[in-house]
Scaffold this motif. Structure first.
Motif, PDB file in Angstrom:
ATOM      1  N   GLY A  99      18.259   9.808   4.190  1.00  0.00           N
ATOM      2  CA  GLY A  99      19.339   9.334   3.349  1.00  0.00           C
ATOM      3  C   GLY A  99      19.099   7.961   2.722  1.00  0.00           C
ATOM      4  N   ALA A 100      17.990   7.324   3.058  1.00  0.00           N
ATOM      5  CA  ALA A 100      17.704   5.992   2.514  1.00  0.00           C
ATOM      6  C   ALA A 100      17.274   6.092   1.056  1.00  0.00           C
ATOM      7  N   LYS A 101      17.576   5.054   0.299  1.00  0.00           N
ATOM      8  CA  LYS A 101      17.101   4.974  -1.080  1.00  0.00           C
ATOM      9  C   LYS A 101      15.724   4.330  -1.135  1.00  0.00           C
ATOM     10  N   SER A 102      15.447   3.445  -0.180  1.00  0.00           N
ATOM     11  CA  SER A 102      14.188   2.695  -0.177  1.00  0.00           C
ATOM     12  C   SER A 102      13.059   3.495   0.467  1.00  0.00           C
ATOM     13  N   SER A 103      11.877   3.304  -0.080  1.00  0.00           N
ATOM     14  CA  SER A 103      10.674   3.976   0.421  1.00  0.00           C
ATOM     15  C   SER A 103       9.797   2.976   1.179  1.00  0.00           C
ATOM     16  N   TYR A 104       8.732   3.491   1.764  1.00  0.00           N
ATOM     17  CA  TYR A 104       7.760   2.624   2.424  1.00  0.00           C
ATOM     18  C   TYR A 104       7.214   1.616   1.409  1.00  0.00           C
ATOM     19  N   ALA A 105       6.937   2.095   0.197  1.00  0.00           N
ATOM     20  CA  ALA A 105       6.420   1.216  -0.863  1.00  0.00           C
ATOM     21  C   ALA A 105       7.421   0.114  -1.189  1.00  0.00           C
ATOM     22  N   ASP A 106       8.694   0.471  -1.295  1.00  0.00           N
ATOM     23  CA  ASP A 106       9.732  -0.525  -1.575  1.00  0.00           C
ATOM     24  C   ASP A 106       9.758  -1.596  -0.502  1.00  0.00           C
ATOM     25  N   TRP A 107       9.661  -1.176   0.761  1.00  0.00           N
ATOM     26  CA  TRP A 107       9.668  -2.121   1.873  1.00  0.00           C
ATOM     27  C   TRP A 107       8.473  -3.074   1.761  1.00  0.00           C
ATOM     28  N   CYS A 108       7.300  -2.533   1.459  1.00  0.00           N
ATOM     29  CA  CYS A 108       6.103  -3.373   1.315  1.00  0.00           C
ATOM     30  C   CYS A 108       6.263  -4.366   0.175  1.00  0.00           C
ATOM     31  N   ASP A 109       6.756  -3.896  -0.961  1.00  0.00           N
ATOM     32  CA  ASP A 109       6.962  -4.782  -2.105  1.00  0.00           C
ATOM     33  C   ASP A 109       7.933  -5.904  -1.750  1.00  0.00           C
ATOM     34  N   LYS A 110       9.022  -5.549  -1.094  1.00  0.00           N
ATOM     35  CA  LYS A 110      10.040  -6.525  -0.723  1.00  0.00           C
ATOM     36  C   LYS A 110       9.505  -7.582   0.244  1.00  0.00           C
ATOM     37  N   ASN A 111       8.590  -7.165   1.118  1.00  0.00           N
ATOM     38  CA  ASN A 111       8.123  -8.052   2.184  1.00  0.00           C
ATOM     39  C   ASN A 111       6.716  -8.604   1.974  1.00  0.00           C
ATOM     40  N   GLY A 112       6.140  -8.356   0.804  1.00  0.00           N
ATOM     41  CA  GLY A 112       4.862  -8.972   0.466  1.00  0.00           C
ATOM     42  C   GLY A 112       3.633  -8.357   1.104  1.00  0.00           C
ATOM     43  N   PHE A 113       3.679  -7.069   1.385  1.00  0.00           N
ATOM     44  CA  PHE A 113       2.513  -6.378   1.922  1.00  0.00           C
ATOM     45  C   PHE A 113       1.888  -5.508   0.834  1.00  0.00           C
ATOM     46  N   LEU A 114       0.567  -5.519   0.749  1.00  0.00           N
ATOM     47  CA  LEU A 114      -0.123  -4.591  -0.141  1.00  0.00           C
ATOM     48  C   LEU A 114      -0.226  -3.249   0.566  1.00  0.00           C
ATOM     49  N   TYR A 115      -0.267  -2.159  -0.225  1.00  0.00           N
ATOM     50  CA  TYR A 115      -0.320  -0.833   0.361  1.00  0.00           C
ATOM     51  C   TYR A 115      -1.049   0.115  -0.591  1.00  0.00           C
ATOM     52  N   ALA A 116      -1.454   1.229  -0.032  1.00  0.00           N
ATOM     53  CA  ALA A 116      -2.100   2.283  -0.802  1.00  0.00           C
ATOM     54  C   ALA A 116      -1.747   3.619  -0.164  1.00  0.00           C
ATOM     55  N   ASP A 117      -2.075   4.686  -0.861  1.00  0.00           N
ATOM     56  CA  ASP A 117      -1.850   6.037  -0.341  1.00  0.00           C
ATOM     57  C   ASP A 117      -3.172   6.698   0.020  1.00  0.00           C
ATOM     58  N   ARG A 118      -3.234   7.193   1.238  1.00  0.00           N
ATOM     59  CA  ARG A 118      -4.266   8.093   1.745  1.00  0.00           C
ATOM     60  C   ARG A 118      -5.653   7.510   1.954  1.00  0.00           C
ATOM     61  N   TRP A 119      -6.053   6.521   1.161  1.00  0.00           N
ATOM     62  CA  TRP A 119      -7.389   5.942   1.280  1.00  0.00           C
ATOM     63  C   TRP A 119      -7.324   4.433   1.077  1.00  0.00           C
ATOM     64  N   ILE A 120      -8.297   3.731   1.653  1.00  0.00           N
ATOM     65  CA  ILE A 120      -8.423   2.299   1.392  1.00  0.00           C
ATOM     66  C   ILE A 120      -9.009   2.145  -0.010  1.00  0.00           C
ATOM     67  N   PRO A 121      -8.334   1.425  -0.889  1.00  0.00           N
ATOM     68  CA  PRO A 121      -8.898   1.229  -2.230  1.00  0.00           C
ATOM     69  C   PRO A 121     -10.244   0.505  -2.154  1.00  0.00           C
ATOM     70  N   GLU A 122     -11.154   0.917  -2.996  1.00  0.00           N
ATOM     71  CA  GLU A 122     -12.482   0.293  -3.009  1.00  0.00           C
ATOM     72  C   GLU A 122     -12.392  -1.202  -3.300  1.00  0.00           C
ATOM     73  N   SER A 123     -11.380  -1.597  -4.100  1.00  0.00           N
ATOM     74  CA  SER A 123     -11.219  -3.021  -4.414  1.00  0.00           C
ATOM     75  C   SER A 123     -10.942  -3.843  -3.156  1.00  0.00           C
ATOM     76  N   TRP A 124     -10.248  -3.270  -2.170  1.00  0.00           N
ATOM     77  CA  TRP A 124     -10.014  -3.973  -0.920  1.00  0.00           C
ATOM     78  C   TRP A 124     -11.329  -4.188  -0.178  1.00  0.00           C
ATOM     79  N   ILE A 125     -12.152  -3.165  -0.198  1.00  0.00           N
ATOM     80  CA  ILE A 125     -13.439  -3.216   0.516  1.00  0.00           C
ATOM     81  C   ILE A 125     -14.357  -4.263  -0.110  1.00  0.00           C
ATOM     82  N   LYS A 126     -14.264  -4.380  -1.436  1.00  0.00           N
ATOM     83  CA  LYS A 126     -15.173  -5.286  -2.154  1.00  0.00           C
ATOM     84  C   LYS A 126     -14.636  -6.716  -2.277  1.00  0.00           C
ATOM     85  N   GLU A 127     -13.438  -6.969  -1.824  1.00  0.00           N
ATOM     86  CA  GLU A 127     -12.870  -8.337  -1.913  1.00  0.00           C
ATOM     87  C   GLU A 127     -13.710  -9.317  -1.126  1.00  0.00           C
TER      88      GLU A 127
END
Length: 127
Positions: A99-127
């Motif tokens: 019944g919530a309107k907020s998603s996991y992504a919304d929570w991350c955005d609100k709290n300053g966490f980066l996130y991705a779906d299913r795989w680690i983005p290559e850009s994270w690996i290359k940072e």
């Protein structure tokens, strides 16, 4: 099993019922469980991250992202702002709870966490 007399009359135990009777007989105008008192439980816990990349990025993988996990990560973020913790979700569009309107992504955005779906983005690996 027959509930104790106290439970039958709305009390959690027979002792509470007896004390209620005592107060009533003494003419005391008392309240029973009519308010709540907030308190904090401070205890040391340990968190074992799922993955730590060579560049220091910590990656936590989540299928379900329950309230206890969210609370834990907010506490870790507050207490260890030097850590770069990021999430990989099975589905970042999943709602925080039924019944919530907020998603996991919304929570991350609100709290300053980066996130991705299913795989680690290559850009994270290359940072």
């Amino acid at each position: 099993m027959v509930p104790s007399r106290g439970v039958r009359y709305g009390y959690r135990s027979g002792l509470e019922s007896k004390v209620s009777e005592q107060l009533s007989k003494a003419g005391v105008d008392f309240e029973y469980e009519t308010f709540k008192i907030e308190y904090e439980v401070n205890e040391t816990r340990k968190y074992t991250p799922d993955f730590r990349l060579p560049n220091g990025i910590i990656v936590e993988t989540k299928g379900r992202f329950i309230a206890a996990d969210r609370k834990k990560h907010l506490l870790i973020q507050q207490q260890h702002p030097e850590l770069d913790i990021r999430f990989v979700f099975s589905n970042s569009k999943a709602k925080l709870n039924k019944g919530a309107k907020s998603s996991y992504a919304d929570w991350c955005d609100k709290n300053g966490f980066l996130y991705a779906d299913r795989w680690i983005p290559e850009s994270w690996i290359k940072e």
